[in-house]
Design an enzyme around this catalytic site. Structure first.
Site, PDB file in Angstrom:
ATOM      1  N   ASP A  46       0.835  -1.207   0.000  1.00  0.00           N
ATOM      2  CA  ASP A  46       0.000   0.000   0.000  1.00  0.00           C
ATOM      3  C   ASP A  46       0.872   1.259   0.000  1.00  0.00           C
ATOM      4  OD1 ASP A  46       0.882  -0.141   2.591  1.00  0.00           O
ATOM      5  OD2 ASP A  46      -1.092  -0.126   3.530  1.00  0.00           O
ATOM      6  N   SER A  47       2.204   1.077  -0.013  1.00  0.00           N
ATOM      7  CA  SER A  47       3.103   2.216  -0.257  1.00  0.00           C
ATOM      8  C   SER A  47       2.845   2.786  -1.651  1.00  0.00           C
ATOM      9  CB  SER A  47       4.567   1.786  -0.108  1.00  0.00           C
ATOM     10  OG  SER A  47       4.833   0.630  -0.870  1.00  0.00           O
ATOM     11  N   ASP A  85      -1.077  -6.348  -0.303  1.00  0.00           N
ATOM     12  CA  ASP A  85      -1.240  -5.644   0.963  1.00  0.00           C
ATOM     13  C   ASP A  85      -2.708  -5.277   1.140  1.00  0.00           C
ATOM     14  OD1 ASP A  85      -0.055  -4.607   3.166  1.00  0.00           O
ATOM     15  OD2 ASP A  85       1.005  -2.996   2.134  1.00  0.00           O
ATOM     16  N   LYS A 115      -1.326  -9.638   2.914  1.00  0.00           N
ATOM     17  CA  LYS A 115      -0.563  -9.120   4.059  1.00  0.00           C
ATOM     18  C   LYS A 115      -1.472  -8.205   4.873  1.00  0.00           C
ATOM     19  CE  LYS A 115       2.947  -5.938   3.530  1.00  0.00           C
ATOM     20  NZ  LYS A 115       2.487  -4.779   4.342  1.00  0.00           N
ATOM     21  N   GLU A 117      -1.475  -5.703   8.332  1.00  0.00           N
ATOM     22  CA  GLU A 117      -0.757  -5.045   9.427  1.00  0.00           C
ATOM     23  C   GLU A 117      -1.463  -5.406  10.726  1.00  0.00           C
ATOM     24  OE1 GLU A 117       0.026  -0.877   8.889  1.00  0.00           O
ATOM     25  OE2 GLU A 117       0.785  -1.207   6.870  1.00  0.00           O
ATOM     26  N   GLU A 184       8.837  -5.089  10.202  1.00  0.00           N
ATOM     27  CA  GLU A 184       9.316  -3.786   9.707  1.00  0.00           C
ATOM     28  C   GLU A 184       9.961  -2.965  10.825  1.00  0.00           C
ATOM     29  OE1 GLU A 184       6.774  -1.592   7.057  1.00  0.00           O
ATOM     30  OE2 GLU A 184       7.954   0.246   7.312  1.00  0.00           O
TER      31      GLU A 184
END
Ligand code: KIV
Length: 282
Positions: A46-47, A85, A115, A117, A184
């Site tokens: 999602d960057s 993500d 993925k 978070e 991370e």
């Protein structure tokens, strides 16, 4: 038909101590190039929110956007292990939402893993998505989607107490069904302990050299990002400089009438210009 890297290959790499190379990229053209290397994993991060759309955090990207770019990456890299993500609000609201959205990445984008978070608050989501038959990577440590709560990111697990909490969280994620961990911005010593204890592959994003694999975002690897980068980001090229030169050369050639030359122009068939002149009475 090209062979596709699977989750079994990643577990085998961990068992045999072979490092896994992963990269975050967002489009067909970059993915096609990645697929010609020995990078095993693409994470469509999602960057993309900052690096493709120009927002100042990862928060604004939507499921529709992420599924579309992830499908493009899959078309470019059919052979690579593909992870998507899950964007902000795609898994935090309800568990059925999380399963449905994770499923969209499988059915619409062709991914092999999603993925998420995660803190301990997401253990039930990790379990539910995994129980639905979808492989999950639990992203722990620095979690960019928590920017509104933390304000600024700093290295994780730099004290013994924080380290013990992160190690415990990693164990809980695996027990809940995570098939991989993304760590991370954690202290390297702690990343090493988590990697040694974990039965699933641990991918580091700025968590030192001892994890099972490493991931960086493609624009950092290529030297395309301008401005401050995190300490761990390493550029292997300076494509920003080379791209600027190419754009500038292109503009100069347009302005000086060098582009397009004969080699880059289409022409009418022989004799057709004269016929046209007659039609137009020139
Ligand atoms: O958004 C992203 O690119 C990431 C990377 C750490 C894989 O989460």
């Amino acid at each position: 038909m090209e062979t596709r890297i699977t989750i079994s290959d990643l577990f085998e790499a961990k068992r045999s101590n072979r490092k896994i190379a992963a990269i975050s990229c967002y489009d067909f053209t970059a993915a096609r190039l990645v697929s010609q290397t020995d990078i095993e994993m693409i994470i469509v991060g999602d960057s993309a929110s900052q690096l493709v759309l120009g927002y100042d955090s990862t928060m604004p990207v939507t499921m529709d956007f992420m599924t579309a770019i992830t499908a493009a990456v899959r078309r470019g890299a059919p052979n690579v292990f593909l992870v998507a993500d899950m964007p902000f609000l795609s898994y935090q609201v309800t568990i059925p939402d999380a399963i449905r959205n994770a499923g969209r990445f499988i059915t619409e984008s062709g991914v092999q893993m999603v993925k998420i978070e995660a803190t301990s608050a997401q253990l039930d989501v990790i379990k539910a998505v995994s129980d639905a038959g979808i492989a999950v990577m639990a992203h722990i440590g620095i979690r960019p989607q928590s920017i509104s709560k933390v304000g600024r990111f700093k290295a994780e697990a730099t004290t013994a107490e924080m380290a013990a909490q992160l190690i415990n969280l990693a164990d809980l994620m695996v027990r809940a069904g995570a098939g991989s961990l993304l760590l991370e911005g954690a202290a390297a010593e702690v990343a090493q302990i988590i990697t040694q204890r974990s039965e699933v592959p641990v991918i580091s994003c700025g968590s030192g050299p001892c994890c099972d694999g490493q991931v960086l975002v493609a624009p950092d690897v290529l030297g395309l990002t301008q401005g401050p980068s995190p300490k761990f980001a390493k550029s292997y090229e300076n494509l920003a400089e080379r791209t600027l030169k190419a754009f500038q050369d292109y503009s100069r050639e347009i302005k000086s009438n060098e582009y397009p030359d004969n080699d880059h122009s289409y022409h009418m068939k022989p004799g057709e210009v004269d016929k046209l002149k007659k039609i137009l009475q020139l």
